[in-house]
Write a protein that holds these residues in place. Structure first.
Motif, PDB file in Angstrom:
ATOM      1  N   ARG A 261       0.831  -1.208   0.000  1.00 22.31           N
ATOM      2  CA  ARG A 261       0.000   0.000   0.000  1.00 22.31           C
ATOM      3  C   ARG A 261       0.866   1.259   0.000  1.00 22.31           C
ATOM      4  O   ARG A 261       0.538   2.255  -0.659  1.00 22.31           O
ATOM      5  CB  ARG A 261      -0.928   0.006   1.219  1.00 22.31           C
ATOM      6  CG  ARG A 261      -1.921  -1.135   1.251  1.00 22.31           C
ATOM      7  CD  ARG A 261      -2.845  -1.007   2.443  1.00 22.31           C
ATOM      8  NE  ARG A 261      -3.851   0.020   2.215  1.00 22.31           N
ATOM      9  CZ  ARG A 261      -4.576   0.585   3.178  1.00 22.31           C
ATOM     10  NH1 ARG A 261      -4.373   0.234   4.438  1.00 22.31           N
ATOM     11  NH2 ARG A 261      -5.491   1.485   2.897  1.00 22.31           N
ATOM     12  N   LEU A 262       1.969   1.250   0.741  1.00 19.35           N
ATOM     13  CA  LEU A 262       2.838   2.412   0.761  1.00 19.35           C
ATOM     14  C   LEU A 262       3.495   2.638  -0.599  1.00 19.35           C
ATOM     15  O   LEU A 262       3.635   3.770  -1.057  1.00 19.35           O
ATOM     16  CB  LEU A 262       3.906   2.248   1.852  1.00 19.35           C
ATOM     17  CG  LEU A 262       3.382   2.316   3.288  1.00 19.35           C
ATOM     18  CD1 LEU A 262       4.475   1.909   4.269  1.00 19.35           C
ATOM     19  CD2 LEU A 262       2.866   3.709   3.625  1.00 19.35           C
ATOM     20  N   ALA A 263       3.894   1.534  -1.232  1.00 20.77           N
ATOM     21  CA  ALA A 263       4.494   1.662  -2.561  1.00 20.77           C
ATOM     22  C   ALA A 263       3.487   2.216  -3.569  1.00 20.77           C
ATOM     23  O   ALA A 263       3.848   2.971  -4.477  1.00 20.77           O
ATOM     24  CB  ALA A 263       5.020   0.305  -3.022  1.00 20.77           C
ATOM     25  N   ALA A 264       2.218   1.855  -3.394  1.00 20.75           N
ATOM     26  CA  ALA A 264       1.184   2.286  -4.338  1.00 20.75           C
ATOM     27  C   ALA A 264       0.981   3.798  -4.329  1.00 20.75           C
ATOM     28  O   ALA A 264       0.579   4.376  -5.341  1.00 20.75           O
ATOM     29  CB  ALA A 264      -0.130   1.575  -4.027  1.00 20.75           C
ATOM     30  N   VAL A 265       1.242   4.449  -3.199  1.00 18.39           N
ATOM     31  CA  VAL A 265       1.083   5.904  -3.145  1.00 18.39           C
ATOM     32  C   VAL A 265       2.404   6.622  -3.384  1.00 18.39           C
ATOM     33  O   VAL A 265       2.477   7.853  -3.277  1.00 18.39           O
ATOM     34  CB  VAL A 265       0.467   6.360  -1.793  1.00 18.39           C
ATOM     35  CG1 VAL A 265      -0.925   5.810  -1.632  1.00 18.39           C
ATOM     36  CG2 VAL A 265       1.350   5.978  -0.614  1.00 18.39           C
ATOM     37  N   GLY A 266       3.453   5.874  -3.698  1.00 21.53           N
ATOM     38  CA  GLY A 266       4.722   6.481  -4.071  1.00 21.53           C
ATOM     39  C   GLY A 266       5.440   7.192  -2.958  1.00 21.53           C
ATOM     40  O   GLY A 266       6.143   8.180  -3.196  1.00 21.53           O
ATOM     41  N   LEU A 267       5.314   6.710  -1.736  1.00 24.70           N
ATOM     42  CA  LEU A 267       5.944   7.404  -0.612  1.00 24.70           C
ATOM     43  C   LEU A 267       7.456   7.485  -0.787  1.00 24.70           C
ATOM     44  O   LEU A 267       8.051   8.553  -0.702  1.00 24.70           O
ATOM     45  CB  LEU A 267       5.607   6.691   0.696  1.00 24.70           C
ATOM     46  CG  LEU A 267       6.211   7.318   1.961  1.00 24.70           C
ATOM     47  CD1 LEU A 267       5.686   8.723   2.170  1.00 24.70           C
ATOM     48  CD2 LEU A 267       5.921   6.459   3.180  1.00 24.70           C
ATOM     49  N   ASP A 268       8.102   6.357  -1.053  1.00 31.37           N
ATOM     50  CA  ASP A 268       9.555   6.354  -1.168  1.00 31.37           C
ATOM     51  C   ASP A 268      10.028   7.051  -2.445  1.00 31.37           C
ATOM     52  O   ASP A 268      11.130   7.572  -2.506  1.00 31.37           O
ATOM     53  CB  ASP A 268      10.077   4.918  -1.133  1.00 31.37           C
ATOM     54  CG  ASP A 268       9.868   4.273   0.227  1.00 31.37           C
ATOM     55  OD1 ASP A 268       9.986   4.995   1.220  1.00 31.37           O
ATOM     56  OD2 ASP A 268       9.584   3.076   0.290  1.00 31.37           O
ATOM     57  N   HIS A 269       9.176   7.033  -3.479  1.00 34.37           N
ATOM     58  CA  HIS A 269       9.587   7.616  -4.752  1.00 34.37           C
ATOM     59  C   HIS A 269       9.551   9.145  -4.703  1.00 34.37           C
ATOM     60  O   HIS A 269      10.469   9.821  -5.186  1.00 34.37           O
ATOM     61  CB  HIS A 269       8.664   7.124  -5.873  1.00 34.37           C
ATOM     62  CG  HIS A 269       8.940   7.766  -7.199  1.00 34.37           C
ATOM     63  ND1 HIS A 269      10.079   7.500  -7.920  1.00 34.37           N
ATOM     64  CD2 HIS A 269       8.243   8.677  -7.916  1.00 34.37           C
ATOM     65  CE1 HIS A 269      10.073   8.220  -9.030  1.00 34.37           C
ATOM     66  NE2 HIS A 269       8.959   8.938  -9.055  1.00 34.37           N
ATOM     67  N   THR A 270       8.503   9.706  -4.092  1.00 30.19           N
ATOM     68  CA  THR A 270       8.350  11.152  -4.116  1.00 30.19           C
ATOM     69  C   THR A 270       9.209  11.850  -3.073  1.00 30.19           C
ATOM     70  O   THR A 270       9.620  12.979  -3.245  1.00 30.19           O
ATOM     71  CB  THR A 270       6.879  11.541  -3.894  1.00 30.19           C
ATOM     72  OG1 THR A 270       6.445  10.987  -2.654  1.00 30.19           O
ATOM     73  CG2 THR A 270       6.003  11.024  -5.010  1.00 30.19           C
ATOM     74  N   HIS A 271       9.466  11.206  -1.981  1.00 30.24           N
ATOM     75  CA  HIS A 271      10.314  11.779  -0.935  1.00 30.24           C
ATOM     76  C   HIS A 271      10.823  10.629  -0.080  1.00 30.24           C
ATOM     77  O   HIS A 271      10.032   9.929   0.529  1.00 30.24           O
ATOM     78  CB  HIS A 271       9.529  12.766  -0.070  1.00 30.24           C
ATOM     79  CG  HIS A 271      10.411  13.502   0.901  1.00 30.24           C
ATOM     80  ND1 HIS A 271      10.931  14.739   0.638  1.00 30.24           N
ATOM     81  CD2 HIS A 271      10.883  13.158   2.123  1.00 30.24           C
ATOM     82  CE1 HIS A 271      11.675  15.134   1.668  1.00 30.24           C
ATOM     83  NE2 HIS A 271      11.652  14.197   2.580  1.00 30.24           N
TER      84      HIS A 271
END
Length: 311
Positions: A261-271
């Motif tokens: 779920r965290l990957a789906a909202v791009g948490l690590d990608h955006t910041h």
């Protein structure tokens, strides 16, 4: 300063002080450091909690940092501090606390709704927040297809609103109410009892929660629907990390967050926000249980900065 009613006794009992904010004073619990030059941390509680929720973190800090835990407006001893409510208002209150006590850039930690407030405080007041620790909160997901905003709010706020509308004939009745909670029953302690009793106000036989209904409704809706709050974790101007529980609010196997779920909202990608899970914890025991509180303390002591008001 004095120990608040309902606070656990002994060395872990906090002092209580008031900090000026728009509209009055914010009640703040303070566990002072006992180590010279120790850091100061501001700790922000969840939607229907109060500052005493941080009792176990304070205990495990063991005086290695000063811990300041406000009762957010509309809760605890800040219940008479009126609106407007909302996550941005709470974030600005946190900033007023940091400024009012002369702390300078400070580490802020938030649990549940308090994590959204913490992220917003960093975004709105980047000169006052040096780092954030987010405990099982701050990440907003899009509503599932076919789920209306009204239904989502009812699902999130329903149990809390039901409690806020209840009255209790005596303190033992309130104690038994919480002891039946599936996330609390296995870990009940004198400290949890003191925390829950601190929420109780009024006179027998009509005792009730200190939480102001309008505050909870406003804040709860913003956790789900407010764009500024939802995007704050993706716009952090300072280092931060997320500590998540494996299980949910009612101790169910599915927690609020998981890797997918965290990957789906791009948490690590955006910041880049490092995420770690604490095994065998739920949404509450991650704050009150040994493993969760120790994980929070490790994060705080590893990154907190010193300030002139420490100790």
């Amino acid at each position: 300063m004095s120990a608040p009613s309902g606070a656990p006794g002994g060395p872990a009992a906090p002092e209580q002080l008031g900090v000026p904010v728009p509209g009055g004073e914010l009640s703040v619990l303070r566990w002072p450091a006992t180590v010279p030059g120790a850091p100061t941390v501001v700790a922000v509680h969840g939607i229907t909690a109060n500052g005493l929720a941080w009792f176990e973190v304070a205990r495990r800090l063991g005086g290695r940092a000063t811990l300041l835990a406000p009762d957010l407006r509309g809760r605890g001893d800040s219940r008479d501090l009126g609106g407007p409510y909302g996550l941005a208002r709470h974030a600005d209150d946190v900033a007023a606390l940091i400024t009012g006590l002369g702390l300078g850039p400070t580490v802020v930690v938030g649990h549940s709704m308090g994590a959204w407030v913490t992220a917003l405080a960093a975004v709105r007041h980047p000169d006052l927040v040096s780092r954030v620790v987010l405990v099982d909160g701050a990440v907003t997901f899009p509503l599932p297809e076919g789920v209306s905003e009204h239904d989502a709010l009812a699902a999130v706020l329903g149990p809390a609103l039901a409690r806020l509308s209840m009255t209790f004939p005596d303190r033992q009745a309130y104690r038994e109410f919480w002891q039946r909670h599936p996330a609390f029953s296995a870990d009940w302690s004198d400290e949890i009892d003191a925390y829950t009793q601190r929420d109780l106000v009024g006179d027998e036989p009509e005792l009730h929660s200190s939480c102001v209904l309008a505050a909870v409704e406003t804040d709860g809706s913003q956790v789900l629907l407010d764009r500024e709050a939802a995007t704050a974790v993706h716009r952090l101007p300072c280092p931060g990390e997320l500590i998540r529980a494996e299980r949910g609010l009612l101790d169910e196997p599915q927690g609020l967050y998981d890797e997918k779920r965290l990957a789906a909202v791009g948490l690590d990608h955006t910041h880049p926000v490092p995420v770690s899970a604490v095994p065998d914890t739920n949404h509450y025991s991650i704050l009150w249980g040994r493993a969760g509180a120790e994980a929070v303390v490790r994060a705080l002591l590893g990154t907190a900065s010193t300030g002139p008001a420490d100790g």
